[in-house]
Design a protein around this motif. Structure first.
Motif, PDB file in Angstrom:
ATOM      1  N   ASP A  89       0.715  -1.221   0.016  1.00 16.84           N
ATOM      2  CA  ASP A  89       0.187   0.242   0.089  1.00 16.84           C
ATOM      3  C   ASP A  89       0.741   1.240   0.091  1.00 16.84           C
ATOM      4  OD1 ASP A  89       1.248  -0.497   2.416  1.00 16.84           O
ATOM      5  OD2 ASP A  89      -0.831  -0.093   3.716  1.00 16.84           O
ATOM      6  N   GLY A  90       2.101   0.926  -0.172  1.00 15.65           N
ATOM      7  CA  GLY A  90       2.847   2.284   0.016  1.00 15.65           C
ATOM      8  C   GLY A  90       3.203   2.841   0.962  1.00 15.65           C
ATOM      9  N   ASP A  91       2.929   2.255   2.166  1.00 16.99           N
ATOM     10  CA  ASP A  91       2.958   2.661   3.693  1.00 16.99           C
ATOM     11  C   ASP A  91       4.217   2.337   4.172  1.00 16.99           C
ATOM     12  OD1 ASP A  91       2.648   3.708   6.157  1.00 16.99           O
ATOM     13  OD2 ASP A  91       1.056   2.450   6.646  1.00 16.99           O
ATOM     14  N   VAL A  92       5.374   3.120   4.237  1.00 20.24           N
ATOM     15  CA  VAL A  92       6.672   2.645   4.640  1.00 20.24           C
ATOM     16  C   VAL A  92       6.981   3.390   5.917  1.00 20.24           C
ATOM     17  CG1 VAL A  92       7.468   2.635   2.124  1.00 20.24           C
ATOM     18  CG2 VAL A  92       7.816   4.765   3.505  1.00 20.24           C
ATOM     19  N   ALA A  93       5.836   3.680   6.926  1.00 17.97           N
ATOM     20  CA  ALA A  93       6.180   3.883   8.302  1.00 17.97           C
ATOM     21  C   ALA A  93       6.550   2.858   8.911  1.00 17.97           C
ATOM     22  CB  ALA A  93       4.745   4.644   8.623  1.00 17.97           C
ATOM     23  N   PRO A  94       7.641   3.335   9.875  1.00 24.95           N
ATOM     24  CA  PRO A  94       8.190   2.278  10.889  1.00 24.95           C
ATOM     25  C   PRO A  94       7.248   1.486  11.542  1.00 24.95           C
ATOM     26  CG  PRO A  94       8.782   4.356  11.360  1.00 24.95           C
ATOM     27  CD  PRO A  94       8.124   4.485  10.443  1.00 24.95           C
ATOM     28  N   ILE A  95       7.689   0.238  11.952  1.00 18.74           N
ATOM     29  CA  ILE A  95       6.922  -0.401  12.871  1.00 18.74           C
ATOM     30  C   ILE A  95       7.129   0.017  14.123  1.00 18.74           C
ATOM     31  CG2 ILE A  95       6.479  -2.939  13.528  1.00 18.74           C
ATOM     32  CD1 ILE A  95       7.156  -3.950  10.816  1.00 18.74           C
ATOM     33  N   SER A  96       5.968  -0.027  15.084  1.00 22.13           N
ATOM     34  CA  SER A  96       6.175   0.235  16.312  1.00 22.13           C
ATOM     35  C   SER A  96       6.114  -1.022  17.269  1.00 22.13           C
ATOM     36  CB  SER A  96       5.013   1.194  16.980  1.00 22.13           C
ATOM     37  OG  SER A  96       5.000   1.421  18.488  1.00 22.13           O
ATOM     38  N   THR A  97       7.010  -1.685  17.730  1.00 25.85           N
ATOM     39  CA  THR A  97       7.156  -2.807  18.116  1.00 25.85           C
ATOM     40  C   THR A  97       7.316  -2.792  19.682  1.00 25.85           C
ATOM     41  OG1 THR A  97       8.315  -3.792  16.334  1.00 25.85           O
ATOM     42  CG2 THR A  97       8.462  -5.006  18.237  1.00 25.85           C
ATOM     43  N   PRO A  98       6.339  -3.067  20.491  1.00 29.86           N
ATOM     44  CA  PRO A  98       6.630  -3.327  22.032  1.00 29.86           C
ATOM     45  C   PRO A  98       7.808  -3.935  22.759  1.00 29.86           C
ATOM     46  CG  PRO A  98       4.418  -4.006  21.339  1.00 29.86           C
ATOM     47  CD  PRO A  98       5.249  -3.981  20.094  1.00 29.86           C
ATOM     48  N   GLN A  99       8.158  -3.333  23.805  1.00 32.67           N
ATOM     49  CA  GLN A  99       9.244  -4.002  24.231  1.00 32.67           C
ATOM     50  C   GLN A  99       9.363  -5.486  24.552  1.00 32.67           C
ATOM     51  OE1 GLN A  99      12.257  -2.395  24.665  1.00 32.67           O
ATOM     52  NE2 GLN A  99      11.360  -0.935  23.492  1.00 32.67           N
ATOM     53  N   PRO A 100       8.262  -5.927  25.088  1.00 33.65           N
ATOM     54  CA  PRO A 100       8.277  -7.396  25.302  1.00 33.65           C
ATOM     55  C   PRO A 100       8.445  -8.321  24.123  1.00 33.65           C
ATOM     56  CG  PRO A 100       6.431  -6.176  26.553  1.00 33.65           C
ATOM     57  CD  PRO A 100       7.151  -5.385  25.366  1.00 33.65           C
ATOM     58  N   ILE A 101       7.929  -7.904  23.008  1.00 32.38           N
ATOM     59  CA  ILE A 101       8.227  -8.698  21.850  1.00 32.38           C
ATOM     60  C   ILE A 101       9.820  -8.418  21.304  1.00 32.38           C
ATOM     61  CG2 ILE A 101       7.649  -8.741  19.353  1.00 32.38           C
ATOM     62  CD1 ILE A 101       4.785  -7.983  20.033  1.00 32.38           C
ATOM     63  N   TRP A 102      10.238  -7.337  21.510  1.00 34.02           N
ATOM     64  CA  TRP A 102      11.655  -6.963  21.354  1.00 34.02           C
ATOM     65  C   TRP A 102      12.586  -8.006  22.060  1.00 34.02           C
ATOM     66  CZ3 TRP A 102      13.683  -5.746  17.029  1.00 34.02           C
ATOM     67  CH2 TRP A 102      13.055  -4.586  16.330  1.00 34.02           C
ATOM     68  N   ALA A 103      12.054  -8.308  23.430  1.00 38.51           N
ATOM     69  CA  ALA A 103      12.868  -9.198  24.333  1.00 38.51           C
ATOM     70  C   ALA A 103      12.463 -10.556  23.805  1.00 38.51           C
ATOM     71  CB  ALA A 103      12.224  -8.994  25.706  1.00 38.51           C
ATOM     72  N   ALA A 104      11.364 -11.011  23.420  1.00 38.83           N
ATOM     73  CA  ALA A 104      11.070 -12.395  22.764  1.00 38.83           C
ATOM     74  C   ALA A 104      12.017 -12.671  21.575  1.00 38.83           C
ATOM     75  CB  ALA A 104       9.588 -12.571  22.478  1.00 38.83           C
TER      76      ALA A 104
END
Length: 428
Positions: free
Chosen positions: A380-395
């Motif tokens: 869709d042309g949307d190249v906005a960055p992904i907002s990833t919560p800290q718990p998922i980053w830890a996983a």
């Protein structure tokens, strides 16, 4: 404990550690989804912990009764977690299918166990093994062995007992799907391994050809159906089915040649590494789907352009699942092939050929995802960055570290397998 009916040894401790680590990663993956979805958080975590408790119990169970209680203890909460989004028809369908087929499989398993008890006069696995070794195998015991394998075959989603997996994986909340594809499958394999190596080892004429067919079918059917999927969760569901075939493969030859010890090591190694790679893939899907709102493979188009870290991590996990060195599962697949070679018979070599072909086939659908991420434009042309919560980053960090370290330093995971010497304690 309980006259050696509950045993805590190196084999049990390694698998308990695996289940606890998987449970921790699932808690990290679940936290944000439960908070944002308004689900019943307290009840969810209680059910998750009860299911993990059943898995921990399974690793030490050395009696028919405790094996079955552990299996039900881990399964019943999973039925409820699969239907956790109670206003979502797909989640309701996932829970109902999983429950109905799970209850049927438990009945078949319990029927087989009752035949084992009736013909041997004991529920203790070591005593059942001694009885089967000292006396000719009867027709009722043949039925018992088949029923036991069928019961565990459902838990590990072996073909043709896999029909619940794709719909359940797609309909359940993503953290629950990850939990079922890794922890529940691993617990099923632990129960099956304990039964085969301790209780049923002498009945190799019954279970070896049966497991050979199950392994070949599971690898092949899982891969072929995965090739046709456009939804990434369903693709990973069939991938999970196929990976189960690779784990079953060494169990088809444990009584042939010198294959027993490497077969056990192969299963333990595979379960350890598969857990990191598969959980990591689901964690990336959770992060990406928060932005795209879709589970289609096409929604991963152009991921490298706006979320390069997620794209690189997904590449790492899919490369591991494919078996590409030096990432994770390559050492597990190598150990599985070594087991077949150690068996040294024509049936083992034939299964190795089937597995080699399926390894190549599996690369096709993993590469389809990689092509979307690396070569296709953003849908869709949307190249906005992904907002990833800290718990998922830890996983993601835990899974990536496990996949890389165990792939680059295979001696570490082989050391774990050396400790898990179930055969030296009371096997062949």
């Amino acid at each position: 404990m309980f006259f050696d009916r509950y045993v805590v040894d190196e084999y049990a401790l390694i698998l308990k550690a695996l289940f606890l680590l998987v449970g921790y990663v699932i808690v990290l993956m679940s936290q944000t989804e439960l908070e944002e979805g308004g689900y019943y958080q307290g009840e969810f975590y209680v059910l998750l912990l009860v299911s993990v408790l059943g898995m921990v119990m399974m690793a030490s169970s050395r009696d028919l009764v405790s094996v079955f209680v552990a299996l039900e203890l881990l399964s019943i909460p999973a039925y409820m977690m699969a239907a956790w989004r109670k206003r979502d028809p797909k989640s309701n369908e996932a829970g109902v299918k999983y429950y109905l087929l799970g209850v049927f499989a438990s009945g078949v398993l319990l029927y087989g166990m009752s035949y084992l008890y009736g013909t041997t006069g004991t529920t203790k696995l070591t005593e059942i093994g001694t009885s089967l070794a000292d006396n000719p195998i009867t027709s009722m015991q043949v039925i018992a062995v088949v029923f036991v394998i069928v019961g565990f075959g459902f838990k590990v989603s072996a073909v043709p007992f896999h029909t619940w997996a794709p719909d359940t994986y797609e309909g359940a909340p993503l953290p629950v799907t990850a939990f079922l594809s890794v922890a529940s499958k691993a617990a099923g394999f632990v129960g099956l391994v304990s039964m085969l190596f301790i209780a049923l080892y002498a009945a190799d004429g019954v279970y070896e050809p049966f497991i050979w067919v199950l392994a070949a079918l599971t690898m092949t059917v899982g891969n072929v159906l995965a090739l046709r999927q456009s939804n990434i969760v369903r693709m990973l569901a069939y991938s999970s089915v196929s990976q189960g075939g690779f784990i079953l493969m060494p169990l088809a030859v444990i009584a042939s040649g010198d294959a027993a010890d490497p077969a056990l090591k192969s299963v333990v190694i595979y379960l350890l590494i598969y857990a990191f790679s598969n959980l990591g893939a689901f964690a990336v899907i959770m992060a990406v789907s928060r932005k795209t709102g879709s589970g289609e493979i096409s929604s991963f188009g152009g991921l490298l352009s706006y979320a390069p870290v997620h794209a690189l991590l997904m590449t790492l996990f899919l490369a591991s699942l494919t078996g590409i060195p030096p990432f994770g599962i390559w050492i597990a697949k190598l150990q599985a092939f070594k087991t077949l070679i150690d068996a040294g018979d024509d049936a083992a070599y034939a299964l190795a050929v089937v597995a080699a072909i399926n390894t190549v086939v599996s690369a096709a659908y993993y590469m389809k995802v990689l092509r979307e991420m690396w070569m296709k434009p953003v849908p869709d042309g949307d190249v906005a960055p992904i907002s990833t919560p800290q718990p998922i980053w830890a996983a993601l960090g835990i899974c990536a570290a496990g996949t890389v370290v165990l792939g680059i330093l295979p001696g570490l995971v082989l050391r774990f397998a050396d400790l898990s010497d179930l055969t030296g304690a009371f096997g062949p």
